[in-house]
Design a protein around this motif. Structure first.
Motif, PDB file in Angstrom:
ATOM      1  N   LEU A   1      23.650  84.247  25.174  1.00  0.00           N
ATOM      2  CA  LEU A   1      24.467  84.082  24.519  1.00  0.00           C
ATOM      3  C   LEU A   1      26.030  84.052  24.312  1.00  0.00           C
ATOM      4  N   GLN A   2      26.187  85.387  24.787  1.00  0.00           N
ATOM      5  CA  GLN A   2      27.637  85.187  25.476  1.00  0.00           C
ATOM      6  C   GLN A   2      28.406  84.877  26.350  1.00  0.00           C
ATOM      7  N   LYS A   3      27.197  83.847  27.099  1.00  0.00           N
ATOM      8  CA  LYS A   3      27.738  82.716  28.275  1.00  0.00           C
ATOM      9  C   LYS A   3      27.654  81.170  27.802  1.00  0.00           C
ATOM     10  N   ILE A   4      27.349  81.138  27.047  1.00  0.00           N
ATOM     11  CA  ILE A   4      27.325  80.013  26.103  1.00  0.00           C
ATOM     12  C   ILE A   4      28.527  79.753  25.148  1.00  0.00           C
ATOM     13  N   PHE A   5      29.374  80.690  24.686  1.00  0.00           N
ATOM     14  CA  PHE A   5      30.346  80.771  23.721  1.00  0.00           C
ATOM     15  C   PHE A   5      31.503  80.834  24.898  1.00  0.00           C
ATOM     16  N   GLN A   6      31.366  81.089  26.127  1.00  0.00           N
ATOM     17  CA  GLN A   6      32.506  80.533  27.400  1.00  0.00           C
ATOM     18  C   GLN A   6      33.060  80.016  27.556  1.00  0.00           C
ATOM     19  N   SER A   7      31.916  78.827  26.570  1.00  0.00           N
ATOM     20  CA  SER A   7      32.790  77.192  27.114  1.00  0.00           C
ATOM     21  C   SER A   7      32.921  77.251  25.687  1.00  0.00           C
ATOM     22  N   THR A   8      33.362  77.856  24.342  1.00  0.00           N
ATOM     23  CA  THR A   8      34.322  77.771  23.212  1.00  0.00           C
ATOM     24  C   THR A   8      35.632  77.960  23.567  1.00  0.00           C
ATOM     25  N   GLY A   9      35.966  79.165  25.118  1.00  0.00           N
ATOM     26  CA  GLY A   9      36.908  79.835  24.636  1.00  0.00           C
ATOM     27  C   GLY A   9      37.578  80.928  24.724  1.00  0.00           C
ATOM     28  N   SER A  10      35.679  81.951  23.619  1.00  0.00           N
ATOM     29  CA  SER A  10      35.949  83.126  23.005  1.00  0.00           C
ATOM     30  C   SER A  10      35.018  83.926  22.795  1.00  0.00           C
TER      31      SER A  10
END
Length: 326
Positions: free
Chosen positions: A259-268
């Motif tokens: 979950l944290q990994k896929i949110f990295q693409s949003t910059g947050s």
């Protein structure tokens, strides 16, 4: 009286000034060069025949967080160069929907044709070129950069940039018709309604963009789907002050690390995204209700009113009460 029961003395919602009706202007070549820079960003208009007849009409209106305009003009081209970008700080996105006469857009090594209500998004932070070989009409929506990047990853935005979205099938049909209806409105729209509708419009635009953009790897596609699933879950649980990111991951059937990994693409991070979503929901509620700040904090998932007020001030520069009064 406790801080959680704090009341704010402000005018009722129906006394708030409505978003202004559209403003219309028209002129020739010299006026059009200035109007482009003032309304959008610095661009260089070009004409095949410098002495031929040329007239442009520009109709603009603010709609919540979006600025929407309608352009009617004779044939010409516009060019935005790297030198122009270096001289300005405009990095917004522009959604361009051609509603009369075809037009060609070049950006990011892509060249596309738009007509019949189809649209595409371009980046003002990158060079581009528009070609309109005949008299045309188009709707342009100025989208602040954080609004789009808060809903799509930078990788996905790059993938869909300067890609055509059809207005005859899929979600593009809904978006195109909605924009045309808003552009045609003669009446003012209450600020609260305009803010809520602009947020809904952004969600529809992102849905339409997600259906285009060419081929992606199965892994990238899976990450995008999972990111949208996660964002939708968090949106439905904004009111839940006990929601943890670990619990959200479990409900989605994925690991916390993923979950944290896929949110990295949003910059947050997931936590940062959830906080911003809660504050944005609070901002819209402030414009449309008169509930106390304590009740508002609880409604958007804050256990402590002071924490909510500090977070709101950090995000918008003023307190919730001041924002409502303005």
């Amino acid at each position: 009286m406790s801080k959680r029961d704090e009341q704010v003395d402000d005018a009722p919602d129906d006394a708030q000034p409505p978003t202004p009706v559209r403003q219309e202007m028209s002129g020739g070549r010299e006026w059009w060069t200035d109007a482009l820079a003032e309304t959008y960003c610095e661009m260089d208009p070009q004409w095949e025949s410098p002495r031929g007849r040329f007239e442009a009409r520009l109709s603009t209106r603010q709609f919540g967080d979006l600025s929407l305009s309608t352009v009617r003009a004779h044939a010409h081209s516009v060019l935005r160069t790297p030198a122009m970008i270096a001289d300005t700080d405009s990095e917004d996105y522009f959604l361009c929907a051609v509603t009369g006469g075809p037009g060609r857009i070049e950006q990011h090594g892509r060249s596309i044709w738009l007509d019949k209500g189809s649209f595409a998004v371009i980046d003002a932070g990158l060079p581009f070129r528009f070609d309109f070989p005949q008299q045309f009409e188009q709707i342009v929506v100025r989208v602040p950069r954080p609004l789009l990047l808060g809903r799509m990853s930078e990788r996905d935005v790059d993938r869909v940039m300067a890609q055509p979205v059809s207005a005859v099938s899929g979600a593009g049909v809904v978006v195109s018709r909605f924009l045309q209806q808003i552009a045609a409105l003669d009446a003012a729209v209450p600020n609260a309604s305009a803010t809520a509708l602009s947020a809904s419009a952004m969600d529809m635009i992102v849905t339409a963009l997600a259906d285009t953009g060419g081929a992606v790897s199965p892994t990238q596609q899976a990450h995008t789907v999972d990111l949208h699933r996660a964002q939708n879950l968090l949106k439905t649980r904004l009111h839940d002050e006990n929601l943890s990111i670990t619990e959200a991951a479990a409900e989605l059937g994925i690991s916390l690390r993923y979950l944290q990994k896929i949110f990295q693409s949003t910059g947050s991070t997931p936590s940062e995204w959830l906080l911003q979503a809660r504050l944005e929901r609070a901002r819209m509620i402030l414009l449309s209700t008169e509930i106390t700040i304590g009740e508002l904090a609880s409604r958007v998932g804050f256990k402590d009113t002071s924490h909510f007020s500090r977070s709101f001030r950090n995000r918008y520069g003023i307190s919730p009460g001041q924002y409502r009064q303005r």
